[in-house]
Design an enzyme around this catalytic site. Structure first.
Site, PDB file in Angstrom:
ATOM      1  N   GLY A 502       0.825  -1.206   0.000  1.00  0.00           N
ATOM      2  CA  GLY A 502       0.000   0.000   0.000  1.00  0.00           C
ATOM      3  C   GLY A 502       0.851   1.244   0.000  1.00  0.00           C
ATOM      4  N   GLY A 504       0.559   5.035   1.724  1.00  0.00           N
ATOM      5  CA  GLY A 504      -0.174   6.009   2.538  1.00  0.00           C
ATOM      6  C   GLY A 504       0.338   7.400   2.257  1.00  0.00           C
ATOM      7  N   PHE A 506       1.968   9.253   4.079  1.00  0.00           N
ATOM      8  CA  PHE A 506       3.298   9.519   4.610  1.00  0.00           C
ATOM      9  C   PHE A 506       4.344   8.527   4.136  1.00  0.00           C
ATOM     10  CE2 PHE A 506       2.425  13.106   6.959  1.00  0.00           C
ATOM     11  CZ  PHE A 506       1.274  12.963   7.712  1.00  0.00           C
ATOM     12  N   GLY A 507       3.939   7.591   3.271  1.00  0.00           N
ATOM     13  CA  GLY A 507       4.926   6.652   2.769  1.00  0.00           C
ATOM     14  C   GLY A 507       4.324   5.289   2.521  1.00  0.00           C
ATOM     15  N   PRO A 508       5.112   4.408   1.886  1.00  0.00           N
ATOM     16  CA  PRO A 508       4.620   3.087   1.513  1.00  0.00           C
ATOM     17  C   PRO A 508       4.509   2.139   2.706  1.00  0.00           C
ATOM     18  CG  PRO A 508       6.912   3.320   0.907  1.00  0.00           C
ATOM     19  CD  PRO A 508       6.491   4.647   1.451  1.00  0.00           C
ATOM     20  N   VAL A 509       3.691   1.089   2.514  1.00  0.00           N
ATOM     21  CA  VAL A 509       3.528   0.070   3.538  1.00  0.00           C
ATOM     22  C   VAL A 509       3.957  -1.276   2.944  1.00  0.00           C
ATOM     23  CG1 VAL A 509       1.886  -1.064   5.090  1.00  0.00           C
ATOM     24  CG2 VAL A 509       1.580   1.340   4.496  1.00  0.00           C
ATOM     25  N   LYS A 523       5.087   0.296   8.032  1.00  0.00           N
ATOM     26  CA  LYS A 523       4.874   1.590   7.390  1.00  0.00           C
ATOM     27  C   LYS A 523       6.209   2.315   7.391  1.00  0.00           C
ATOM     28  CE  LYS A 523       2.295   5.705   8.527  1.00  0.00           C
ATOM     29  NZ  LYS A 523       1.140   6.202   9.249  1.00  0.00           N
ATOM     30  N   ASP A 620      -8.331  11.537   9.939  1.00  0.00           N
ATOM     31  CA  ASP A 620      -8.041  11.067   8.583  1.00  0.00           C
ATOM     32  C   ASP A 620      -8.734   9.724   8.355  1.00  0.00           C
ATOM     33  OD1 ASP A 620      -7.010  11.273   6.077  1.00  0.00           O
ATOM     34  OD2 ASP A 620      -4.988  10.604   6.607  1.00  0.00           O
TER      35      ASP A 620
END
Ligand SMILES: *[C@@H]1O[C@H](CO)[C@@H](O)[C@H](O)[C@H]1NC(C)=O
Ligand SMILES: *[C@@H]1O[C@H](CO)[C@@H](O)[C@H](O)[C@H]1NC(C)=O
Ligand SMILES: *[C@@H]1O[C@H](CO)[C@@H](O)[C@H](O)[C@H]1NC(C)=O
Ligand SMILES: *[C@@H]1O[C@H](CO)[C@@H](O)[C@H](O)[C@H]1NC(C)=O
Ligand SMILES: *[C@@H]1O[C@H](CO)[C@@H](O)[C@H](O)[C@H]1NC(C)=O
Ligand SMILES: *[C@@H]1O[C@H](CO)[C@@H](O)[C@H](O)[C@H]1NC(C)=O
Ligand SMILES: *[C@@H]1O[C@H](CO)[C@@H](O)[C@H](O)[C@H]1NC(C)=O
Ligand SMILES: *[C@@H]1O[C@H](CO)[C@@H](O)[C@H](O)[C@H]1NC(C)=O
Ligand SMILES: *[C@@H]1O[C@H](CO)[C@@H](O)[C@H](O)[C@H]1NC(C)=O
Ligand SMILES: *[C@@H]1O[C@H](CO)[C@@H](O)[C@H](O)[C@H]1NC(C)=O
Ligand SMILES: *[C@@H]1O[C@H](CO)[C@@H](O)[C@H](O)[C@H]1NC(C)=O
Ligand SMILES: CC(=O)N[C@H]1CO[C@H](CO)[C@@H](O)[C@@H]1O
Length: 660
Positions: A502, A504, A506-509, A523, A620
């Site tokens: 994924g 997000g 603020f950055g990839p997961v 994360k 959020d």
């Protein structure tokens, strides 16, 4: 002689005001002039001359080389400025540093040891040292600036006392932003058997932060292991001190005493935002020294009732007490009955406290709590005792003689203190009852699985009304594991694209598998992301405290250099948006299943808004932040921009437009 004073000339660089020559050490009879700087090996710090504001006054000091905001951590001539650019620092043959303006001595050192070919160097720790040339033991300094602190404690720098050499490592604030001379306050240890870390104003006690109890300083339940720092405390015949070290490499941190209500502030350099962030602070709040008098305790939580008498005590002067003058304190309801032969006195267990002023204490590290009790009972002026070290099951004995002053009470955490009481009355039962109630409340409200405990010092300035951040003090994470970067890179196959599940805000997961076989979701906060260390820690702190089946479970985190990683339990079914925005997958979710998901999300939210200890607004909430486990149970994730409120706060202002 006008020999060029550097052993090695590295470069000419443009400094803030003029062309400066950088050198890496100074040998005997050589010197540093206003147009030169001494640079540490890895260029972390520089020593040089600087001015403040528009003033022509010059000071010799140390600051961070790579940080654009000039941050001075040490000043040599803080009390006597140089009027122009003719300052000169000389290392003379006795190993002494002499700072001169023309022929006037502005500042000097006085060393006792014998010098042989002395050399002056600035270390990457920020320590300016004079050592013997070719000394095989680099630690055996003739002189070091760490022995003469100004207003800043750096990593590895000691605050305390060198009892052998009669040195005092004490911080004193600058008088103002353009005057580095020492203000009235100071931060250091008061000598006793059980030394109090204190803030003094002149020779008056202003704030007792308390003795080190093996885990934390008594009034700050939580300094042990905040996410960033560990404290090392040493007390023996030779010295008493504490130092701190970050458990994350390459984080710049400093602790500063400042002559304002936030008396001690812990700053962390936020690389992504290029600012110093206040990571924690100690404020001069209402609970200053002795405000509640003997046997009164101060409580930060209740601003209307700052002082209370301990159970079994009543105000000495009810009149002044009711007009909020508490300094006369409290007296016993039942007098003690004690002489050197017999006593019917008992000790009552008071919990959740900062221990009293330790000026009149006695410590025996070798005896048990029970022996401590008997020893204390035998001496009629012994008013209280407890373990001198509360780590593990507790050990050692500390006894207080004379009236107990400067107690504080916390809503959570705090120490036990066994206070001498008359044994012949109902107070005892009362005391026990209070203790049971407190214990029960803690167990019921907070659960016994607290991962993350926060000592909150409310800002008592006007910032409270409009501040975006709910500023908090120190954080502990005694149970929250910090993962090693290597473990995570291995688990995620070096963040391979195949493991990416994924993306997000603020950055990839990434998906990963720990050596034990446990599946995790990682994360990875992007380097350039606005989410810096503080936001990261906000998330860790919030989530770790939350225990509810509809919230995703945080397993730990990893902060190393630029990498900031959060490790969660892995959710087999991914996020809700994968289902509802996909026709084929969407069909897998029947209406009853959808209802259960909605219901679960609502329950999670209800917990956040009403049932958790802090009111939390997620800010959020969207389908991609709802994760589904193997049974399609929904779990709310991504607390990166969540906001926490006090338990009873229902309104707050924010200055930023945020989230969804
Ligand atoms: C630095 O200053 C000294 C005297 O203060 C002067 O002799 C020297 O030329 C200066 N060096 C540079 C590079 O400006
Ligand atoms: C200086 O940097 C090098 C390489 O980054 C590192 O190996 C060394 O430990 C550093 N030295 C100090 C004193 O920090
Ligand atoms: C610097 O100037 C001030 C005032 O002009 C004077 O009092 C002081 O003595 C001067 N300092 C030195 C070292 O000459
Ligand atoms: C030091 O010398 C410089 C240049 O010779 C002069 O301008 C300055 O006034 C002198 N400072 C003092 C305090 O005498
Ligand atoms: C070195 O400096 C000290 C001042 O700290 C002074 O007492 C001593 O006389 C100086 N020694 C020489 C050789 O200049
Ligand atoms: C002390 O803190 C106050 C408030 O944060 C700030 O305005 C002031 O500049 C600080 N003083 C110094 C000397 O850094
Ligand atoms: C509080 O009471 C004490 C003595 O009872 C007195 O000395 C002190 O001035 C009082 N403080 C204030 C603020 O009235
Ligand atoms: C108790 O004190 C009295 C007088 O102060 C003294 O004579 C007596 O010896 C003491 N007894 C003990 C057991 O110390
Ligand atoms: C004192 O009370 C605390 C909290 O209830 C408890 O953990 C502790 O064991 C008690 N101390 C003793 C000696 O019973
Ligand atoms: C405490 O115990 C240790 C070992 O058990 C012993 O070496 C030490 O001398 C004792 N200290 C005191 C003050 O009795
Ligand atoms: C009680 O302890 C105090 C402080 O250690 C000491 O000065 C005093 O002599 C002791 N009293 C008795 C009766 O032992
Ligand atoms: C020569 C000189 O000025 N010596 C001074 C060095 O500093 C000490 C105090 O640190 C003074 O006592 C000396 O007079």
């Amino acid at each position: 002689m006008d020999i060029l004073s550097s052993t090695l000339m590295l470069a000419y660089i443009l400094s803030s005001s003029s062309l400066a020559i950088e050198i890496d050490s100074i040998a005997e009879s050589q010197y540093l002039t206003d147009n030169m700087t001494l640079v540490s090996q890895n260029e972390t710090f520089v020593l040089g001359f600087f001015s403040l504001g528009d003033s022509p006054k010059r000071y010799l000091g140390i600051w961070y080389k790579k940080i654009p905001v000039q941050t001075v951590v040490w000043v040599a001539n803080r009390d006597k400025a140089i009027n122009g650019t003719s300052g000169k620092l000389i290392l003379n043959s006795t190993g002494n540093l002499v700072l001169k303006e023309n022929e006037t001595i502005i500042w000097n050192t006085t060393i006792q040891k014998q010098a042989r070919n002395p050399v002056l160097e600035l270390l990457d720790s920020g320590n300016l040292v004079v050592r013997n040339g070719g000394d095989p033991n680099p630690e055996d300094y003739l002189w070091q600036s760490f022995d003469h602190p100004c207003d800043t404690q750096l990593q590895g720098m000691k605050i305390g006392r060198d009892l052998k050499n009669g040195l005092e490592w004490r911080l004193t604030p600058w008088k103002s932003l353009d005057d580095p001379s020492a203000g009235d306050f100071s931060y250091g240890f008061l000598l006793s058997d059980y030394p109090d870390l204190s803030v003094m104003k002149g020779t008056k006690k202003q704030l007792l932060i308390g003795p080190w109890n093996g885990i934390y300083f008594s009034s700050i339940p939580g300094t042990t292991l905040d996410l960033l720092h560990e404290i090392d405390y040493v007390a023996n015949e030779d010295e008493i001190f504490f130092t701190f070290r970050p458990n994350i490499e390459a984080v710049l941190t400093r602790l500063v005493i400042n002559q304002s209500s936030r008396i001690v502030v812990h700053y962390v350099w936020e690389d992504t935002l290029q600012i110093w962030k206040q990571f924690g602070f100690i404020s001069l709040d209402v609970c200053t020294y002795g405000v509640c008098g003997p046997y009164g305790y101060c409580s930060v939580a209740d601003t209307n009732n700052v002082c209370q008498c301990l159970e079994g005590f009543t105000p000495k002067s009810p009149q002044s007490w009711s007009s909020s003058n508490w300094t006369q304190g409290c007296v016993r309801n039942e007098p003690l009955s004690c002489n050197n032969v017999t006593t019917t006195d008992r000790f009552v267990n008071y919990t959740g406290l900062k221990v009293p002023d330790t000026q009149y204490t006695k410590v025996d590290k070798n005896i048990s709590l029970d022996e401590c009790k008997h020893l204390c009972l035998k001496n009629c002026s012994c008013m209280a005792y407890t373990n001198s070290n509360i780590s593990g099951n507790g050990s050692g004995c500390v006894m207080w003689f004379g009236d107990l002053i400067d107690l504080k009470k916390f809503q959570e955490n705090g120490q036990n203190l066994y206070i001498r009481m008359s044994g012949s009355n109902s107070v005892l039962q009362h005391g026990h009852k209070m203790q049971v109630i407190i214990a029960a409340t803690i167990a019921a409200t907070f659960g016994m699985l607290l991962l993350c405990l926060i000592y909150r010092v409310r800002s008592n300035t006007d910032e409270k009304s409009n501040s975006e951040e709910y500023v908090e003090g120190y954080v502990t994470d005694s149970d929250l594991p910090l993962f090693d970067l290597l473990t995570i890179t291995t688990a995620t196959d070096n963040f391979s694209l195949c493991n990416k599940i994924g993306q997000g805000g603020f950055g990839p997961v990434y998906r990963g598998k720990l050596p034990g076989g446990q599946e995790i979701a990682v994360k990875r906060l992007s380097h350039g992301s606005d989410q810096g260390i503080t936001e990261c820690i906000t998330e860790v702190r919030l989530i770790a405290k939350l225990q509810q089946r509809n919230l995703v479970k945080l397993l730990g985190c990893c902060i190393q250099g630029q990498e900031k990683l959060l490790v969660y339990e892995y959710m087999v079914n991914g996020s809700l948006d994968n289902f509802i925005f996909d026709r084929t997958k969407g069909e897998l979710l029947g209406w009853s299943q959808r209802f259960l998901i909605i219901y679960g999300v609502a329950r999670g939210l209800s917990y956040l808004h009403h049932d958790s200890r802090l009111r939390i607004i997620h800010r959020d909430l969207k389908a991609s932040n709802i994760l589904l486990d193997e049974n399609l149970n929904p779990k709310i994730s991504d607390f990166g921009i969540a906001k926490a409120f006090g338990g009873d706060q229902t309104h707050g202002n924010t200055r930023r437009v945020i989230g969804t």
